[in-house]
Design a protein around this motif. Structure first.
Motif, mmCIF file in Angstrom:
data_model
loop_
_atom_site.group_PDB
_atom_site.id
_atom_site.type_symbol
_atom_site.label_atom_id
_atom_site.label_comp_id
_atom_site.label_asym_id
_atom_site.label_seq_id
_atom_site.Cartn_x
_atom_site.Cartn_y
_atom_site.Cartn_z
ATOM 1 N N LYS A 1 0.832 -1.209 0.000
ATOM 2 C CA LYS A 1 0.000 0.000 0.000
ATOM 3 C C LYS A 1 0.869 1.262 0.000
ATOM 4 O O LYS A 1 0.532 2.244 -0.658
ATOM 5 N N ARG B 1 2.291 1.693 -3.342
ATOM 6 C CA ARG B 1 1.180 1.644 -4.299
ATOM 7 C C ARG B 1 1.475 0.694 -5.458
ATOM 8 O O ARG B 1 1.456 1.090 -6.636
ATOM 9 N N THR C 1 -3.109 -1.478 -5.714
ATOM 10 C CA THR C 1 -3.843 -0.238 -5.975
ATOM 11 C C THR C 1 -5.105 -0.506 -6.788
ATOM 12 O O THR C 1 -6.180 0.003 -6.456
ATOM 13 N N THR D 1 -8.657 0.240 -4.961
ATOM 14 C CA THR D 1 -9.449 1.344 -5.518
ATOM 15 C C THR D 1 -10.690 0.815 -6.239
ATOM 16 O O THR D 1 -11.715 1.480 -6.269
ATOM 17 N N PRO E 1 -10.559 5.132 -1.383
ATOM 18 C CA PRO E 1 -9.775 6.221 -1.987
ATOM 19 C C PRO E 1 -8.274 6.070 -1.713
ATOM 20 O O PRO E 1 -7.873 5.479 -0.704
ATOM 21 N N LEU E 2 -7.474 6.603 -2.608
ATOM 22 C CA LEU E 2 -6.017 6.557 -2.449
ATOM 23 C C LEU E 2 -5.561 7.213 -1.146
ATOM 24 O O LEU E 2 -4.550 6.817 -0.575
ATOM 25 N N SER E 3 -6.303 8.182 -0.670
ATOM 26 C CA SER E 3 -5.922 8.876 0.565
ATOM 27 C C SER E 3 -5.966 7.953 1.786
ATOM 28 O O SER E 3 -5.397 8.283 2.822
ATOM 29 N N TRP E 4 -6.598 6.805 1.678
ATOM 30 C CA TRP E 4 -6.658 5.849 2.795
ATOM 31 C C TRP E 4 -5.481 4.895 2.804
ATOM 32 O O TRP E 4 -5.282 4.166 3.774
ATOM 33 N N LEU F 1 -2.168 5.265 3.065
ATOM 34 C CA LEU F 1 -1.177 5.472 4.130
ATOM 35 C C LEU F 1 -1.735 5.040 5.484
ATOM 36 O O LEU F 1 -1.071 4.260 6.188
#
Length: 116
Positions: A23, A26, A31, A35, A40-43, A45
């Protein structure tokens, strides 16, 4: 039971770190899968950090078992959430892997209690 806990904790921690790393960097497959479920990509991290924290907790749990048990419970809940996410997206085939990890995450909890 202590030796069994150590083996399970180390192996599961390695798996968690590998998953968290996927993660963090990515990886394409990770990914696309996540997704595709609507995450969302913001999750990425925060999810990766949760997995890495669980791995660290399992390893520290070798010396201080209550932390290892707590980390195992956290990993269990994390993967229950992953199964729910797959099922909500109607991805029943994709729910198998996190479903297996739900079962695997029970091992350090049980072994942790048995080796107190």
């Amino acid at each position: 039971m202590f030796i069994a806990y150590v083996v399970v904790a180390v192996l599961f921690a390695l798996m968690l770190v590998g998953s968290g790393r996927g993660k963090l960097v990515r990886e394409k497959r990770v990914t696309e899968t996540i997704t595709g479920l609507g995450v969302p990509l913001s999750w990425f991290l925060p999810l990766a950090l949760l997995e890495i924290a669980a791995a660290v907790g399992l390893l520290i749990g070798i010396a201080y078992r209550p932390l290892g048990i707590a980390a195992g419970i956290g990993a269990f809940l994390y993967f229950v959430g992953a199964v729910i996410t797959h099922l909500r997206a109607k991805d029943t085939k994709g729910s198998v892997a996190p479903g297996v990890l739900v079962l695997v995450s029970v091992a350090p909890i049980v072994l942790g209690f048995l080796s107190l």
